[in-house]
Design a protein around this motif. Structure first.
Motif, short mmCIF file in Angstrom:
data_model
loop_
_atom_site.label_atom_id
_atom_site.label_comp_id
_atom_site.label_asym_id
_atom_site.label_seq_id
_atom_site.Cartn_x
_atom_site.Cartn_y
_atom_site.Cartn_z
N GLU A 245 0.83 -1.21 0.00
CA GLU A 245 0.00 0.00 0.00
C GLU A 245 0.87 1.26 0.00
O GLU A 245 0.61 2.22 -0.75
N LYS A 246 1.93 1.26 0.83
CA LYS A 246 2.82 2.41 0.89
C LYS A 246 3.54 2.62 -0.45
O LYS A 246 3.74 3.75 -0.90
N GLU A 248 2.42 1.88 -3.42
CA GLU A 248 1.48 2.47 -4.38
C GLU A 248 1.29 3.96 -4.12
O GLU A 248 1.19 4.77 -5.04
N GLN A 249 1.27 4.33 -2.82
CA GLN A 249 1.14 5.74 -2.48
C GLN A 249 2.37 6.54 -2.91
O GLN A 249 2.26 7.68 -3.36
N LYS A 252 2.11 7.16 -6.61
CA LYS A 252 1.16 8.25 -6.89
C LYS A 252 1.78 9.61 -6.58
O LYS A 252 1.58 10.59 -7.30
N ALA A 253 2.56 9.67 -5.49
CA ALA A 253 3.23 10.92 -5.13
C ALA A 253 4.24 11.33 -6.21
O ALA A 253 4.37 12.51 -6.55
#
Length: 629
Positions: A245-246, A248-249, A252-253
């Motif tokens: 999850e991190k 993927e974040q 996105k960033a």
């Protein structure tokens, strides 16, 4: 085999060596380029023996430290060779898999080779023990050497660029002189020149704007494109979904950053262009720049110059503009090369730190092995690592720096190298991270270092300037290559007497007998590591007192932390070493066959030991009576 101590026993020709060397073949440990000739001859003999019946196999069941099991198979062929494979597995790089198997094989000849004087074999063995720590450092060293090599190529490019700049400046000056010679058109030509300079500025401004914005956008793209998605690798992680999850974040960033950079770059580009487009004066300037050539032609016509003169002025003007652009391009290239070369000292520092880190790993391992081999508080051996002190390696590199031995410098080149090498050992290693750094400092600042060498050169009727001229001239490329070469460390091995206070001798001094050398080699091999160790007849050349008082206790102490497999003729090893597995062979009808197998609690095993190693129970009893105990 037992995971502890295993002893293979048997008479001559029963197949002890065939068994061990067959294992070596199956595990791909037969291709070591450093293997001595006698061991290679023995391995080849076993390989040839197997080919007498095509399809013969050696099968080794291997269980690694994590409990993963494989069947390693060597299959003989009629062609006099054979092939290895791992049963039930498809290997993309079998050679690397076999090379990385953590097991070591040593014949009696290899034990002798380990402690042979010269050749730096001890360093190779030490590095094998420290493979995991040294491999990343070796990869880093290779990368640093490549980067520095690329920069060395840039030095040559920079030198050529400097020559090009000087040539273009001269050509520009000549065209300028021709241009200014038309005095009648001085004001007009000056105006024309000014407008052309303004036009060149605008072209450069637009080019720089394009380059800057493209570079920023490329960096933003690269941040996203080089992102490595975790993917299925996290399936085995304890907190895999959380990290997924991190990740993927983070991606996105990065994509948001890319979008923001694109917007900022577009705004920056528009703002710069608007500085001109929104200024009413800019339209007039553009018109004047566009009409500069036509205005000059008209001025020439009005002053009565014929068309040929006008054409000549135009031709000179065009050449001036092109030469000026070429000069500016070369100056930009020079600036880029100079910026690249500013990294050279930093990269060299990292390379030298890498060499020192390798030395630190070796020294730490040597200290650990010295402690592990100790008998209580009494040292048995001591390993000494000396930084960058391999004279053979230095001589090999140094000799490549001067290939013409017909000159006075060439005839004395080896002696000059010996002076420099000794100077580094005596004093330089305290101040310089490598001999090459010391030598480079001497070339740059003769008065600051190697003053003793400078004096000694006089006795050879050779000047410092000659050496410097040679290395910076015909030998420049070889000298740059030499600066990237590590002068290897050396390893010495000290053997102590039983009291642990007095040295028996050192490998480097050549004062140890074959038995003493083998004693030291065995103590070293057994002192480090948890991987399996296979040795053929380790007791050869060793006196029985050492075997009983030193080697056997060492085996008893270490067999609980590693698998040891020995072929032996000495009963002290299986009996007093309390071997968990004894494998006894005997000859029947010209072939080696198993006679007994198991621990010392089995009667057939102890009977086999008595018959094979003691000459029978009766022979053992008779000797006991003669010893009066």
């Amino acid at each position: 085999f037992s995971p502890n101590l295993n002893c293979i026993i048997g008479g001559r020709g029963s197949g002890k060596s065939a068994l061990l060397e067959g294992m070596r073949l199956a595990m791909g440990k037969d291709n070591d380029p450093k293997m001595d000739d006698r061991t290679r001859e023995k391995v080849d003999r076993i390989r040839d023996l197997l080919t007498k019946k095509a399809g013969s196999e050696i099968r080794v069941h291997w269980r690694d430290a994590d409990g993963i099991e494989d069947q390693l198979v060597y299959t003989a062929s009629q062609a006099g060779s054979g092939s290895c494979h791992v049963e039930g597995r498809s290997m993309s790089d079998l050679a690397s898999f076999l090379k990385d198997l953590p097991i070591q094989f040593f014949s009696q000849q290899q034990l002798n080779q380990i402690t042979a004087r010269g050749g730096n074999v001890l360093l190779t063995l030490l590095d094998e023990f420290a493979r995991e720590e040294l491999n990343p450092l070796r990869q880093q060293e290779a990368e640093l050497r490549w980067q520095i090599g690329q920069l060395f190529s840039s030095i040559a490019t920079l030198e050529q660029t400097e020559k090009d700049i000087n040539r273009l400046r001269q050509e520009n000056a000549e065209l300028e002189r021709q241009w200014q010679a038309r005095a009648a058109l001085q004001d007009d030509t000056n105006r024309h020149q000014g407008l052309k300079s303004e036009q060149a500025y605008m072209q450069k401004l637009k080019s720089t704007l394009d380059d800057d914005t493209s570079r920023l956008l490329a960096m933003a793209d690269d941040i996203c494109e080089t992102h490595t998605v975790l993917g299925s690798a996290t399936n085995r992680w304890v907190h895999g979904s959380w990290f997924q999850e991190k990740d993927e974040q983070i991606l996105k960033a990065k994509e948001a950053l890319k979008a923001e950079v694109s917007q900022v770059v577009a705004t920056y580009r528009k703002n710069v262009l608007d500085l001109f487009e929104n200024d009413p004066v800019w339209f007039t300037i553009q018109q004047q720049m566009a009409q500069a050539d036509a205005s000059l032609v008209q001025a020439c016509t009005e002053k009565g110059l014929d068309p040929e003169d006008v054409h000549r002025i135009q031709e000179i003007g065009q050449k001036r503009a092109l030469k000026k652009q070429e000069l500016e391009q070369k100056e930009r290239e020079r600036l880029q090369l100079q910026q690249l070369l500013r990294r050279l000292p930093e990269l060299f520092q990292l390379l030298h730190q890498n060499w020192q880190a390798c030395y630190a790993v070796r020294q730490q391992l040597a200290d650990d092995m010295t402690r592990s081999a100790a008998s209580g508080d009494k040292p048995v051996i001591r390993l000494i690592v000396s930084y960058s002190s391999d004279r053979v390696a230095f001589d090999a590199i140094w000799s490549r720096l001067c290939t013409d031995r017909t000159t006075r410098l060439g005839r004395n080149w080896d002696e000059i190298g010996a002076m420099i090498y000794q100077e580094y050992l005596d004093t330089g290693h305290n101040d310089y991270p490598s001999l090459w750094v010391m030598l480079q400092s001497w070339l740059e600042h003769e008065q600051d270092s190697l003053s003793g060498v400078s004096v000694k050169l006089g006795a050879l009727q050779i000047t410092f300037a000659e050496v410097k001229s040679h290395l910076s001239g015909v030998a420049w490329k070889a000298w740059q290559d030499a600066r990237l070469m590590r002068i290897e460390d050396t390893v010495d091995l000290v053997l102590y007497r039983a009291d642990g206070h007095e040295e028996v001798g050192r490998i480097s001094e050549g004062t140890l007998s074959d038995g003493q050398r083998n004693t030291a080699a065995l103590a070293m091999l057994l002192a480090k590591g948890q991987h399996p160790l296979v040795i053929d007849q380790p007791e050869d050349e060793l006196d029985s007192n050492f075997i009983f008082r030193e080697l056997v206790p060492m085996l008893c102490r270490l067999k609980h932390s590693r698998q040891i497999i020995l072929a032996t003729h000495n009963p002290n090893l299986p009996v007093n070493g309390n071997a968990e597995l004894v494998y006894a062979l005997e000859v029947q009808k010209g072939r080696g066959v198993k006679r007994a197998e198991g621990g010392l609690d089995r009667e057939d095993v102890t009977r086999a030991i008595l018959d094979i190693m003691e000459g029978s129970e009766q022979a053992f009893r008779q000797r006991r009576e003669k010893y009066h105990f």
